[in-house]
Design a protein around this motif. Structure first.
Motif, PDB file in Angstrom:
ATOM      1  N   LEU A  68      61.721  43.548  49.790  1.00 54.99           N
ATOM      2  CA  LEU A  68      62.449  43.885  50.886  1.00 54.99           C
ATOM      3  C   LEU A  68      62.267  43.363  52.384  1.00 54.99           C
ATOM      4  N   ASP A  69      63.247  42.892  52.651  1.00 54.70           N
ATOM      5  CA  ASP A  69      62.887  42.267  54.204  1.00 54.70           C
ATOM      6  C   ASP A  69      63.507  43.008  55.514  1.00 54.70           C
ATOM      7  N   HIS A  70      62.982  42.802  56.687  1.00 58.95           N
ATOM      8  CA  HIS A  70      63.431  43.616  57.656  1.00 58.95           C
ATOM      9  C   HIS A  70      64.884  43.356  57.699  1.00 58.95           C
ATOM     10  N   ILE A  71      65.617  42.397  57.607  1.00 64.41           N
ATOM     11  CA  ILE A  71      66.833  42.116  57.844  1.00 64.41           C
ATOM     12  C   ILE A  71      67.863  43.092  56.794  1.00 64.41           C
ATOM     13  N   ILE A  73      67.371  46.020  55.763  1.00 63.65           N
ATOM     14  CA  ILE A  73      67.319  47.296  56.305  1.00 63.65           C
ATOM     15  C   ILE A  73      68.159  47.333  57.582  1.00 63.65           C
ATOM     16  N   LEU A  74      68.232  46.229  58.474  1.00 62.51           N
ATOM     17  CA  LEU A  74      68.921  46.358  59.606  1.00 62.51           C
ATOM     18  C   LEU A  74      70.354  46.093  59.403  1.00 62.51           C
ATOM     19  N   SER A  75      70.754  45.334  58.480  1.00 64.49           N
ATOM     20  CA  SER A  75      72.172  44.853  57.880  1.00 64.49           C
ATOM     21  C   SER A  75      72.751  46.351  57.423  1.00 64.49           C
ATOM     22  N   PHE A  77      72.058  49.329  58.289  1.00 65.76           N
ATOM     23  CA  PHE A  77      72.310  50.104  59.463  1.00 65.76           C
ATOM     24  C   PHE A  77      73.335  49.589  60.276  1.00 65.76           C
ATOM     25  N   GLU A  78      73.532  48.143  60.336  1.00 67.41           N
ATOM     26  CA  GLU A  78      74.452  47.505  61.030  1.00 67.41           C
ATOM     27  C   GLU A  78      76.010  48.040  60.478  1.00 67.41           C
ATOM     28  N   GLY A  80      76.505  50.632  58.942  1.00 60.63           N
ATOM     29  CA  GLY A  80      77.055  52.115  59.444  1.00 60.63           C
ATOM     30  C   GLY A  80      76.577  53.098  58.308  1.00 60.63           C
ATOM     31  N   VAL A  81      75.273  52.700  57.712  1.00 56.54           N
ATOM     32  CA  VAL A  81      74.759  53.531  56.642  1.00 56.54           C
ATOM     33  C   VAL A  81      74.030  54.288  57.555  1.00 56.54           C
ATOM     34  N   ASP A  82      73.974  55.873  57.038  1.00 52.45           N
ATOM     35  CA  ASP A  82      73.394  56.674  57.613  1.00 52.45           C
ATOM     36  C   ASP A  82      71.738  57.074  57.474  1.00 52.45           C
ATOM     37  N   GLY A  83      71.254  56.631  56.339  1.00 53.68           N
ATOM     38  CA  GLY A  83      70.005  56.495  56.278  1.00 53.68           C
ATOM     39  C   GLY A  83      69.525  55.488  55.070  1.00 53.68           C
ATOM     40  N   VAL A  84      68.404  55.103  55.074  1.00 53.81           N
ATOM     41  CA  VAL A  84      67.770  54.132  54.040  1.00 53.81           C
ATOM     42  C   VAL A  84      66.401  54.577  53.664  1.00 53.81           C
TER      43      VAL A  84
END
Lengths: 88, 71, 239
Positions: A68-71, A73-75, A77-78, A80-84
């Motif tokens: 799992l990379d930072h990007i 997770i950020l992608s 959210f980008e 439009g996902v509400d939660g991860v």
């Protein structure tokens, strides 16, 4: 006990995001990153046991949560996902 | 746990762009924890339901609505 | 290596928001090691900027890219055409990279800095960077036991500790070691303490930034390059 309940409520009210109304047609959209060997297997087991849980959770299987990379997770959210959440 | 560390870091990034870090979480569980998985999913979805739609979702919704009215 | 730190996100956003097409351009050498401006950090920063733009309802295209070095022309070449299609380059390279790319683009596209270039430093442990060299252009480390008083002493003292030295710590901050304490201890161990008693001539500061921008020209390499170029044009004419 009242304090605990109060504290819990405070956590749920976001201080970071601007207050907003929730549209009636909105349903939570949650992404789960699961490790193939633990959490994904657990999810599998939940399926085998015919346990019902929220249909809002979409699972992405990773070979290991170490992948799992930072990007990633950020992608999410980008998009439009509400939660991860990550599980492993 | 590398993932846990990354998640902690991404939480700080999310805060900077105005997304509640509570929308991101790390859970630990083993392969034998089927019931816990179901419980955990419900728990997290409840939390998200309380937080409401993500600001990004709201923003893109607003944008598409604007697009429709402009047309 | 060169150590830098990403600028505060709001400051970056203020720089970027007036543009339409932005490239976050990372450098994978020094600033990637200090987790400030490599391809990965550029990618994350671009993603964060896109999210911010979306929330503010701005129509902003933000991409990210990265090359190995922003301080040599060869590395820019593969992405030159792509870079020219943007109207702002947000460089997460060090200040050298920002200058060099801005010179290369010669005013066609603005190049803004995404990080604050901080110092020349080392990495004693992961995620921790310390300044060890000031790049003064006139090294005296052989006289001071390998510890630089110019940058490791808060006051850049050249002749020994000041009155503020306190049990090996600096009066400016108790977290900072007194460089002169370190120097004396080190030179005792090396058995060269008496070297400190030698009188040194006044220091020539013209090699530091006080003498204007500095250059180093290696004539043997430049002569060779010029020769090669000449040969190439000659054979080119022959054909």
């Amino acid at each position: 006990m009242a304090d605990v309940a109060e504290a819990a409520e405070q956590i749920l009210v976001s201080t970071v995001e601007a207050p907003h109304d929730t549209p009636a047609d909105w349903t939570p959209n949650v992404l789960a990153f699961a490790c193939h060997y633990c959490a994904f297997a657990a999810a599998d087991l939940a399926g085998v046991m015919r346990l019902s849980y929220s249909p809002s959770v979409k699972i992405i299987r990773l070979p290991c949560t170490g992948k799992l990379d930072h990007i990633h997770i950020l992608s999410a959210f980008e998009k439009g996902v509400d939660g991860v959440f990550a599980a492993g | 746990m590398f993932a846990a560390r990354r998640i902690e870091y991404v939480k700080t990034l999310l805060k900077k762009v105005g997304i509640d870090p509570a929308r991101l979480e790390m859970y630990n569980l083993s392969a034998a924890m089927g019931p816990r998985w179901a419980e955990m999913c419900d728990e997290f979805v409840d939390r998200i339901r309380n937080l409401g739609p993500s600001p990004i979702w709201l923003a893109s919704r607003k944008q598409s609505e604007k697009g429709v009215t402009e047309q | 290596m060169i150590v830098g730190k990403q600028k505060p996100f709001d400051e970056i956003w203020d720089m970027v928001k007036g543009f339409k097409k932005v490239l976050v351009y990372g450098c994978n050498t020094c600033v990637a090691i200090c987790h400030a401006g490599g391809s990965k950090e550029a990618e994350l920063l671009a993603s964060m900027l896109r999210m911010r733009a979306k929330q503010e309802g701005l129509d902003l295209l933000i991409d990210s890219a990265g090359i190995e070095r922003h301080c040599e022309p060869e590395f820019f070449e593969p992405l030159d055409e792509k870079v020219k299609t943007y109207d702002l380059i947000l460089s997460t390279a060090c200040g050298v990279g920002v200058n060099f790319l801005a010179d290369r683009l010669a005013g066609a596209i603005p190049v803004y800095p995404g990080i604050n270039t901080s110092f020349y430093g080392a990495v004693p442990e992961a995620g921790f960077f310390v300044e060890l060299c000031g790049g003064c252009g006139n090294c005296i480390l052989h006289l001071t036991g390998g510890i630089c008083p110019i940058v490791r002493c808060s006051k850049s003292l050249m002749n020994g500790p000041c009155g503020g030295t306190d049990k090996g710590k600096c009066e400016v901050s108790s977290e900072t070691d007194c460089a002169w304490f370190l120097i004396v201890e080190r030179m005792k161990k090396l058995g060269t303490l008496e070297k400190l008693f030698e009188v040194q001539p006044p220091r020539d500061w013209s090699t530091a930034t006080h003498g204007g921008p500095r250059r180093i020209s290696l004539e043997h390499i430049r002569a060779y390059e010029a020769e090669e170029e000449k040969k190439a044009t000659l054979t080119g004419e022959g054909k």
